[in-house]
Design an enzyme around this catalytic site. Structure first.
Site, short mmCIF file in Angstrom:
data_model
loop_
_atom_site.label_atom_id
_atom_site.label_comp_id
_atom_site.label_asym_id
_atom_site.label_seq_id
_atom_site.Cartn_x
_atom_site.Cartn_y
_atom_site.Cartn_z
CE LYS A 141 -7.33 -2.33 6.91
NZ LYS A 141 -7.50 -0.87 6.86
N GLY A 155 -4.19 -4.29 6.21
CA GLY A 155 -3.11 -4.06 7.17
C GLY A 155 -3.34 -2.75 7.92
CD GLU A 214 -8.88 -0.72 0.74
OE1 GLU A 214 -7.99 -1.06 -0.08
OE2 GLU A 214 -8.71 -0.74 1.97
CG ASP A 259 -10.43 -0.76 5.14
OD1 ASP A 259 -10.72 -1.29 6.21
OD2 ASP A 259 -9.32 -0.21 4.95
CE LYS A 308 -3.86 3.81 2.29
NZ LYS A 308 -5.13 3.31 2.86
CG ASP A 340 -7.76 2.47 0.75
OD1 ASP A 340 -8.90 2.97 0.85
OD2 ASP A 340 -7.18 1.89 1.69
CB SER A 349 -0.86 -0.04 1.26
OG SER A 349 -1.58 1.16 1.39
CE LYS A 395 -4.76 0.11 0.39
NZ LYS A 395 -5.46 -0.65 1.45
#
Ligand code: SMG
Ligand code: MG
Length: 371
Positions: free
Chosen positions: A264, A292, A215, A240, A165, A190, A137, A163
């Site tokens: 998670k 994570g 996400e 998420d 952000k 995400d 990420s 991934k």
């Protein structure tokens, strides 16, 4: 049956990240965390609480979690016969909310029970693999060049999925640049809840880049909005922040709010709840992957164990220890294999050992509760 443990210790730790991690909701330079050590005779079990320094990702913080664990969790656990790992969730059910606090207690109970019985945690959870696919990420960077450098390094190292952000102002441009440079890279984004349903036309531009998923684009508690957005985009939505329990996962799937779930264990109330969501998703052919929370090797080991379950069919946010910090409290460090995987430790329980001198160095506060 598990012997009644003698004590529970809490360690508040601070650990400087190698590189600041920037998301749509803030920047993290030093990880503040809470580790639980549950002791029964000469066996110990460890649980890591994934709550953050402030209530930004979710409403919990390291401080609220400590309070709930000590004032309410511990009394519920010790008032009757000591619970098996599978009973912890029900025992803590009178506590509304606070999933990360409850999850940390359950994780410690689970690790202790596995170590006492001499089995691996992945076995106990129903895992079926010896290694799990690793993704990374990548946070928001100051410049596109820095982001491209990070992506190149991750690809070079062999991560199976990258991934990015995103947030308004850092989305289509960076995604387009990364995609142009790495046409076949499994790529996702995400948003950490940074958009609104009115942004649909803008989000639709992301459909051009063959992303595996977007996400959590919308607000943390907005299932209906995500269901409406899902109908307007080609790219699958993954949730998420919104999935805080097995029931919430069921609601999301019933109304089509997501096609993929980021599991998670801390966010959903513990390992048993995580397995329940896995089972639900699997029964509906919905892929899941393991998220994570910048965990130390203790929380990472639990994530690795969870990701060995058969429904975890997509690479997780499970990266090598060296990506996060120089030295970890758990030994050995997790490393990336040449297959782009992380191998499940073979020892009992979480399978990692706590490095006492390292713990001492990073510990900023500690407490003990007699059980
Ligand atoms: O542990 O590698 C990790 C971090 C993965 O991006 C990550 N986590 O929304 O999925 C997410 C974020 C939440 C943590 S932000 C501090
Ligand atoms: Mg996320």
């Amino acid at each position: 049956m598990m012997a009644h443990p003698d004590l529970l210790e809490g360690y508040v730790i601070e650990l400087p990240l190698r590189r600041p991690f920037v998301t749509s909701f803030g920047e993290e330079r030093t990880k503040r965390g809470l580790l639980l050590r549950l002791v029964a005779g000469d066996v110990e079990g460890w649980g890591e609480c994934v709550a953050g320094m402030g209530p930004w990702f979710s409403s919990e913080t390291v401080e609220t979690a400590q309070h709930v664990i000590r004032a309410f969790g511990v009394p519920l656990l010790r008032q009757q016969r000591w619970p098996s790992p599978g009973e912890v969730q029900a025992r803590l059910a009178p506590i509304r909310g606070h999933p990360m606090a409850k999850a940390a207690l359950e994780a410690a109970v689970l690790d202790l029970a596995c170590r006492a019985r001499g089995i691996r945690l992945s076995q106990e959870l129903g895992g079926t693999r010896d290694e799990v696919e690793a993704g990374v990420s990548l946070g928001i960077e100051a410049t596109l060049d820095e982001l491209l450098g990070e992506v190149d390094a991750a690809v070079e190292q062999g991560y199976r999925r990258v991934k990015l952000k995103i947030k308004p102002g850092w989305d289509v441009g960076p995604v387009e640049a990364v995609r142009r440079r790495h046409p076949d890279l499994p790529l996702s984004v995400d948003a950490n809840a940074a958009y609104r349903l009115e942004d649909v036309a803008h989000l639709k531009k992301l459909d051009d880049f063959g992303l595996m998923m977007i996400e959590q684009p919308l607000c943390f508690d907005d299932l209906v909005g995500h269901a409406q957005l899902a109908g307007k985009l080609q790219t699958p939505l993954c949730l998420d922040e919104s999935i805080t329990s097995p029931h919430r996962a069921w609601e999301a799937l019933e109304i089509g709010a997501c096609a993929i779930i980021n599991i998670k264990q801390g966010r959903v109330g513990g390992p048993a709840a995580a397995v329940a969501i896995h089972d639900l998703a699997r029964s509906r052919d919905v892929p899941v992957w393991c998220g994570g929370m910048l965990e130390t090797g203790l929380g990472r080991a639990l994530n690795v164990a969870l990701a060995t379950l058969p429904g975890f069919t997509l690479p997780g946010d499970i990266s090598a220890t060296e990506r996060y910090w120089k030295e970890d409290v758990a030994k050995p460090h997790f490393v990336l294999t040449e297959r782009g995987t992380v191998v499940v430790p073979q020892e009992d329980g979480l399978g990692v050992k706590v490095d006492r001198s390292c713990l001492k160095e990073m510990c900023v506060d500690r407490w003990t509760e007699k059980l």
